[in-house]
Structures are given as C-alpha cells and as structure tokens.
Write an enzyme that holds these catalytic residues in place. Structure first.
Site, short mmCIF file in Angstrom:
data_model
loop_
_atom_site.label_atom_id
_atom_site.label_comp_id
_atom_site.label_asym_id
_atom_site.label_seq_id
_atom_site.Cartn_x
_atom_site.Cartn_y
_atom_site.Cartn_z
N ARG A 245 24.27 -17.01 69.77
CA ARG A 245 24.94 -16.75 71.04
C ARG A 245 26.42 -16.46 70.80
NH1 ARG A 245 20.97 -20.61 72.22
NH2 ARG A 245 19.50 -19.85 73.81
N LYS A 272 23.65 -24.11 74.00
CA LYS A 272 23.17 -23.96 75.38
C LYS A 272 22.13 -25.01 75.70
CE LYS A 272 21.04 -20.61 78.51
NZ LYS A 272 20.50 -19.23 78.65
N HIS A 333 25.96 -10.13 73.03
CA HIS A 333 24.68 -10.80 73.22
C HIS A 333 23.52 -9.89 72.81
CE1 HIS A 333 21.52 -13.19 75.12
NE2 HIS A 333 22.40 -14.16 75.25
N ARG A 336 21.31 -10.31 69.64
CA ARG A 336 20.16 -11.23 69.66
C ARG A 336 18.88 -10.45 70.00
NH1 ARG A 336 20.76 -16.50 70.01
NH2 ARG A 336 19.32 -16.89 71.76
N HIS A 360 15.81 -20.72 70.75
CA HIS A 360 15.11 -20.80 72.03
C HIS A 360 14.35 -22.11 72.07
CE1 HIS A 360 15.08 -16.16 72.65
NE2 HIS A 360 16.21 -16.72 73.03
N TYR A 370 8.13 -30.27 65.71
CA TYR A 370 7.41 -29.72 64.55
C TYR A 370 8.06 -28.43 64.08
CZ TYR A 370 3.59 -27.59 61.87
OH TYR A 370 2.84 -26.99 60.91
#
Length: 406
Positions: A245, A272, A333, A336, A360, A370
């Site tokens: 970001r 974020k 941005h 990304r 994310h 995991y």
C-alpha cells in the site's frame, strides 16, 4: 428598613468594609475600594452560611431580591443554595473539560502511548485530521450532548462535498470517541452507530493500473529516467517491486528493515488490517533501499520529506506519475493491481500466496493463521521472480510471462 436604589448609589466607602442590610437576609457589602456586592446570609443544618449574588449595579436591587427569593425557595425544599451552585459550577467545568474535542484528543494520546498497541505517527496524523473536520461542528460540545441530528449534520456537510468515504470514516471515528467517553464514565449513549445507514455508500473507484507487460516496461523505463526528489524517485521505483500500500511504502522506517535477512516488517499499527505484515525483499528492492542509506544518519524514514522528521507526502508518488504523463493511466495504488493481475496470470504462484503478499485479510481466522506462515518460502521466490520480470519488461523481454504456468 429595606434599601432603596438612591440610598445604594449614595453610599460612600469607608476605611473598612461596611454592611448595608436590605431584608430577609439580603445585604450589600461595600469595600474600601468602592465596589458594592450583594450577599445573602442564611442558616442551613444549623450552620450560618453566605452566598454571593454579584456586584451592583450589574446586579440591580430588584435582581438581587429575585435571587434571594430563589435561594429561600431552595432552603424551603431542604436544598443548600451555595452547595447547589458549587455543584452546578463543577458540572459546568466538567462539561467544558469533556467536550468532544478534548475527549478525542485524550483518546488519541492514549492510543499513541499504548505500548505494543500504540498507533503509528502516520495513523495519529490521519486521526487528528479526522478530528479537525469534526471540530468546527461538535468540537466544543460536551460528549453527552452530541446528538444524532447534530453529528449527522456534520457528516452530511463532508458527504455533500463529494467525500463520501471520508464521511464514513468520520462516523466511525466519532463512534470510537463516544465509546471511549462511555467507558470512562463521561457519556451514556452513542448515537454514531445508528447513522451508518443514513450516509450514502462511497463511490467505488478502481485505481488506474497498467497490466500490459509492454506498457509496463515503458513506464519502468520512464521511472528510471525521472529526475525528481531523491525520496520520490526511490519510493516510486520500490512501489513497482514491492506492490504494498502506498501509505506503507512512503512511511517505511529503517527500524523495520532487516537488510541482512532481506525482510521488511510492517508493524500492525501501520497496516490497514492492523496486523503485522512481513515483506520479502528481492535483490532489486534491497538495492533501491540501500541507495537511500545515507538518509539513516538523520531520519528514521527511508523516504523522508523535505523535512527529515516527516515521511514522504501522501501525493508524492501520484504527483510523479502525473509529471511522467501517466495521469488517469497509473497510480501508486495501481502497482498492487498490476502485480496481482500479472502474478495470477503467470500461473506460477498459489493465489493464496499472492493474497498474502498483498496483505489481504482472510475471512477464515484459522486459515489466515495457516496462510501467514505456509507461503513464506513461496513468497520469497515470488518476490524475486517479480523483480526479475520487471527488469525483463524494461529490457523488452516478455517471453517468460507469456509462457504460462508450471
């Protein structure tokens, strides 16, 4: 005999304070300086007490008698007039100390000094900016007096200026402040949550991004040729390689880098999702970061602004892209989206590894834990592959990506 206005006006001060009685406990105290002040003497619970009604002529004889009658009515109900006044003054003082603005600042300070959970300087600046938007409307209002219509009016003012997402964040911020006031015994009701549906949904804007390898190669060559401020140059190059970001890249700290192990650890307070995020650093990314090492002697930031005490400004990268002629085609941005699209298209990498690289959040808590560890080796390899691909695009070589997956 009761006093008259003419008698009061003609009273001359003496060498000592003089007392001039009206009736029913009311009297005028005249000081040697000439000031005249109303008082009332009374008894409460067997003790003689006194209450002041203010100076003459600001408080007239008629007004002083009215105040006296109000005090006598309280006494008849078993209430101490002086005690009631003190309680009202305390309540007023507490109200002044518990305005929305003051409670909000107290919360910001608390979160900034909360040990391991402390918010970053960047987050603090954003929070203070949100407060600055609300302060003109409700900053001086005691928190218990902040009503839903009052708060909604402040939010609508921002919303109607076209900043729907900002209005949504303001509602959330106001809710946190009032919740804090409730937790600390300074309010009882929070009107902010009920306003969630009263605001318009933010307009979803897709960030412009280049996903064609040939066009991306041209952009990367243009970035190499760009001659701007050193921090901007380096942060712009690194954005393509790390695709994190924009706010996280511009606020990169030397303290969060382990260059020997090639790892950048973004603290939870700077992300974020409010979760620590580790980023493997490719050889190319390390070289870009090391090109800024001289900065470490005078700034905590890898990409400082003109003022070493602050990181690069929020609009620096997008401003550079505009000057390169990419306005409406690419944003900070957008790197990304570029990486996500081309990494998935390559077929070489597990989609979950790509999502982890993008930081994310996984909705499944168990799966999230995991994935946080399972894909680290793959992510290390993927970040190096991605940087190598960018170099290939820049050199005009595109065969490997188009060759498909393993």
């Amino acid at each position: 005999m009761p006093l008259t206005v003419k008698e009061i006006e003609n009273i001359q001060p003496g060498s000592k304070p003089t007392k001039h009685t009206d009736e029913k406990g009311l009297f005028l105290l005249v000081a040697p300086t000439g000031s005249k002040r109303w008082h009332m003497k009374y008894r409460f619970n067997g003790k003689e007490k006194r209450i002041s009604f203010g100076p003459f002529p600001e408080v007239s004889l008629k007004a002083a008698r009215a105040k006296r009658d109000e005090a006598r009515a309280l006494l008849a109900d078993g209430v101490d007039p002086s005690g009631k006044r003190q309680a009202e003054r305390l309540e007023q003082r507490l109200a002044q100390e518990n305005t929305f603005g003051m409670v909000a600042r107290e919360l910001i300070e608390k979160r900034a000094s909360d040990g391991d959970k402390a918010i970053s300087e960047t987050t603090r600046s954003k929070t203070e900016w949100l407060l600055s938007l609300l302060e003109p409307a409700i900053g001086s209002v005691p928190v218990p007096e902040v009503t839903a219509p009052m708060l909604l009016a402040a939010l609508r003012q921002v919303e109607e200026s076209g900043r729907r997402e900002t209005a949504r964040r303001l509602r959330s911020f106001a809710s946190r402040v009032i919740d804090y006031a409730i937790a600390t015994g300074r309010a009882e009701h929070n009107p902010a949550p009920a306003l969630r549906r009263a605001l318009r949904s933010p307009v979803v804007r897709n960030h412009p991004a280049i996903i064609d390898p040939r066009q991306l190669g041209k952009l990367l060559k243009a970035i190499d040729d760009y001659r701007g401020y050193a921090s901007t140059n380096a942060a712009l190059k690194l954005s393509a390689h790390l695709f994190q970001r924009p706010g996280e890249i511009r606020a990169m700290r030397w303290a969060d880098l382990d260059l020997d192990k090639a790892i950048w650890t973004i603290p939870a307070g700077d992300t974020k999702m409010r979760r620590e995020h580790r980023v493997p650093l490719s050889r190319q990314a390390l070289a870009i970061i090391r090109s800024m090492e001289d900065v470490s002697s005078y700034s905590e930031w890898v990409f400082p602004s003109w003022t070493p005490k602050k990181p690069l400004s929020e609009n620096a990268i997008n401003g550079a892209l505009r000057r390169l002629g990419y306005e409406g085609k690419m944003t900070a941005h957008g790197f990304r989206s570029t990486a996500s699209s081309l990494l998935n298209e390559s077929g070489k990498w597990n989609p979950d590894a790509i999502e982890r690289a993008l930081a994310h959040q996984d909705g499944n808590a168990v799966r999230s834990v995991y994935n946080r560890t399972q894909y680290w080796p793959e992510r290390v390899a993927m970040m190096q592959w991605w940087s190598d691909q960018l170099d290939s695009f820049k050199a005009g070589v595109f065969e490997e990506l188009q060759g498909g997956g393993q």
